[in-house]
Design a protein around this motif. Structure first.
Motif, PDB file in Angstrom:
ATOM      1  N   UNK A  52     -76.447  58.835  -4.624  1.00  0.00           N
ATOM      2  CA  UNK A  52     -75.614  57.583  -4.576  1.00  0.00           C
ATOM      3  C   UNK A  52     -76.187  56.794  -5.929  1.00  0.00           C
ATOM      4  N   UNK A  53     -77.131  56.189  -6.135  1.00  0.00           N
ATOM      5  CA  UNK A  53     -77.627  55.598  -7.412  1.00  0.00           C
ATOM      6  C   UNK A  53     -77.128  56.330  -8.718  1.00  0.00           C
ATOM      7  N   UNK A  54     -78.052  58.295  -8.803  1.00  0.00           N
ATOM      8  CA  UNK A  54     -77.456  58.597 -10.138  1.00  0.00           C
ATOM      9  C   UNK A  54     -75.956  58.581 -10.391  1.00  0.00           C
ATOM     10  N   UNK A  55     -74.852  58.912  -9.123  1.00  0.00           N
ATOM     11  CA  UNK A  55     -73.245  59.554  -9.225  1.00  0.00           C
ATOM     12  C   UNK A  55     -72.717  57.844  -9.678  1.00  0.00           C
ATOM     13  N   UNK A  56     -73.724  56.998  -8.942  1.00  0.00           N
ATOM     14  CA  UNK A  56     -72.861  55.351  -9.633  1.00  0.00           C
ATOM     15  C   UNK A  56     -73.348  55.115 -11.017  1.00  0.00           C
ATOM     16  N   UNK A  57     -74.724  55.274 -11.474  1.00  0.00           N
ATOM     17  CA  UNK A  57     -74.962  55.429 -13.009  1.00  0.00           C
ATOM     18  C   UNK A  57     -74.400  56.629 -13.975  1.00  0.00           C
ATOM     19  N   UNK A  58     -73.900  57.245 -13.111  1.00  0.00           N
ATOM     20  CA  UNK A  58     -73.075  58.392 -14.101  1.00  0.00           C
ATOM     21  C   UNK A  58     -71.192  57.819 -14.787  1.00  0.00           C
ATOM     22  N   UNK A  59     -71.865  57.080 -12.964  1.00  0.00           N
ATOM     23  CA  UNK A  59     -70.208  56.290 -12.814  1.00  0.00           C
ATOM     24  C   UNK A  59     -69.519  55.313 -14.268  1.00  0.00           C
ATOM     25  N   UNK A  60     -70.371  54.569 -13.918  1.00  0.00           N
ATOM     26  CA  UNK A  60     -70.773  53.661 -15.341  1.00  0.00           C
ATOM     27  C   UNK A  60     -70.401  53.611 -16.818  1.00  0.00           C
ATOM     28  N   UNK A  61     -71.269  55.085 -16.689  1.00  0.00           N
ATOM     29  CA  UNK A  61     -71.532  55.461 -18.276  1.00  0.00           C
ATOM     30  C   UNK A  61     -70.077  56.027 -18.199  1.00  0.00           C
ATOM     31  N   UNK A  62     -69.795  56.994 -17.395  1.00  0.00           N
ATOM     32  CA  UNK A  62     -68.032  57.090 -17.991  1.00  0.00           C
ATOM     33  C   UNK A  62     -67.331  56.387 -17.845  1.00  0.00           C
TER      34      UNK A  62
END
Length: 103
Positions: A52-62
């Motif tokens: 979940x943390x990695x997905x949140x980071x990826x969404x924030x980056x996008x």
């Protein structure tokens, strides 16, 4: 990961039966199963949280990349408007290059 066959499991069970005894073996097996299940659940929860943390980071980056692209597009549009305004101001001035006679 571990290559444990039936013969190894039987050997471990036999040693446990001799070492622990037939009276306590079911309780020990139940206790070991409880802790094994609890550790597996804990590991699964940690993995899920990391995912979940990695997905949140990826969404924030996008999202940040989209914001940057939007700002760049706005900047380009503003620059084009400025160029158009400058061209519009330059056109009447170009017609005044010829001197007009004054009295």
């Amino acid at each position: 990961m571990f290559e444990i066959g039936l013969s190894e499991l039987l050997m471990v069970g036999l040693v446990a039966l001799v070492a622990i005894g037939p009276e306590k073996l079911p309780a020990v097996a139940r206790h070991a199963g409880f802790w094994l299940g609890k550790s597996r659940r804990t590991i699964a929860a940690v993995k899920a949280e990391m995912q979940r943390e990695l997905q949140a980071e990826e969404l924030e980056r996008q999202w940040a990349a989209a914001e940057l692209q939007s700002a760049l597009d706005d900047g380009r549009a503003a620059a084009m408007e400025i160029d158009a305004a400058m061209d519009a101001l330059a056109e009447p001035a170009a017609g005044r290059d010829t001197p007009t006679p004054s009295s």
